[in-house]
Design an enzyme around this catalytic site. Sequence first.
Site, PDB file in Angstrom:
ATOM      1  CB  CYS A  18      -1.186  -0.110   0.983  1.00 36.14           C
ATOM      2  SG  CYS A  18      -0.262  -0.073   2.802  1.00 36.14           S
ATOM      3  CG  ASN A  21       4.281  -1.697   5.063  1.00 39.36           C
ATOM      4  OD1 ASN A  21       5.534  -2.088   5.619  1.00 39.36           O
ATOM      5  ND2 ASN A  21       3.332  -2.604   5.067  1.00 39.36           N
ATOM      6  CB  CYS A  23      -3.811   1.807   7.113  1.00 33.32           C
ATOM      7  SG  CYS A  23      -3.694   3.237   7.961  1.00 33.32           S
ATOM      8  NE  ARG A  24      -4.348   1.647   1.773  1.00 33.98           N
ATOM      9  CZ  ARG A  24      -4.213   2.308   0.853  1.00 33.98           C
ATOM     10  NH1 ARG A  24      -5.085   2.137  -0.182  1.00 33.98           N
ATOM     11  NH2 ARG A  24      -3.234   2.986   0.618  1.00 33.98           N
ATOM     12  CB  SER A  25       0.144  -3.561   2.761  1.00 32.10           C
ATOM     13  OG  SER A  25       1.140  -2.470   3.260  1.00 32.10           O
ATOM     14  CG  ASP A 140      -5.095   6.038   2.294  1.00 30.02           C
ATOM     15  OD1 ASP A 140      -5.312   5.778   3.646  1.00 30.02           O
ATOM     16  OD2 ASP A 140      -4.011   6.692   1.806  1.00 30.02           O
TER      17      ASP A 140
HETATM   18  P1  4NP Z   1      -1.700   3.160   4.073  1.00 25.18           P
HETATM   19  O1  4NP Z   1      -2.395   4.134   4.734  1.00 25.18           O
HETATM   20  O2  4NP Z   1      -1.268   3.275   2.699  1.00 25.18           O
HETATM   21  O3  4NP Z   1      -3.061   1.945   4.084  1.00 25.18           O
HETATM   22  O4  4NP Z   1      -0.831   2.257   5.251  1.00 25.18           O
HETATM   23  C1  4NP Z   1      -1.559   5.506   4.898  1.00 25.18           C
HETATM   24  C2  4NP Z   1      -0.889   5.551   5.771  1.00 25.18           C
HETATM   25  C3  4NP Z   1      -0.158   6.583   6.008  1.00 25.18           C
HETATM   26  C4  4NP Z   1      -0.280   7.695   4.944  1.00 25.18           C
HETATM   27  C5  4NP Z   1      -1.273   7.588   3.866  1.00 25.18           C
HETATM   28  C6  4NP Z   1      -1.816   6.412   3.820  1.00 25.18           C
HETATM   29  N1  4NP Z   1       0.358   8.906   5.123  1.00 25.18           N
HETATM   30  O5  4NP Z   1       0.203   9.875   4.220  1.00 25.18           O
HETATM   31  O6  4NP Z   1       0.937   9.101   6.196  1.00 25.18           O
END
Ligand code: 4NP
Length: 173
Positions: A18, A21, A23-25, A140
């Site tokens: 993602c 790294n 939240c989702r992955s 996201d």
């Molecule tokens: P992820 O979510 O891609 O599912 O881990 C996010 C976590 C942090 C950020 C964006 C998306 N960020 O902009 O810091």
Amino acid sequence: MAEWDSGQDGRVGVLFVCLGNICRSPLAEGVFRARARKLGVLDRLDIDSCGTGGWHVGASPDPRSVAVAALRSIPLDHRARQLDPPRDFVRFQHIIAMDRSNVREIEAAGETHGLARRPIRLLRALKGAREGAEHADVPDPYYGGQDGFERVFAMVDVACAELLEELADEIRR
Ligand code: 4NP
């Protein structure tokens, strides 16, 4: 034979990707690991996750992802890391992205490193047809509330079950 046709120690490599790294992955990694353990095939798989961005390297998963997983007794013990194309493109036969922007970023990172183009798939479009398929993104959830993480869990859980089914022959080989 393409360089990604066989994995480490004969295991089948699956990498979830993602943006951050956190939240989702890592949630997809934990869910996939738990399902593989239940099926008794965990030792046949090399499972990991990473982000296309490097802002959260070394961080634990977001507490909201940890919470939705903990409700199902799934531990998330990953530490965030950034995609490393020269290594990851060889180690993992299956690179599975959460949304279409992740796919573009992974492909661009591969090109930057002069690596051969290789299939990057969307978790929710495992059978193809990802172009224009907005519904195929795992959205996201970072800037939303806990309910967004519940929705992400539901999407990831169904898709991980499908992915394990798809890989059944490859895993048992
Ligand atoms: P992820 O979510 O891609 O599912 O881990 C996010 C976590 C942090 C950020 C964006 C998306 N960020 O902009 O810091």
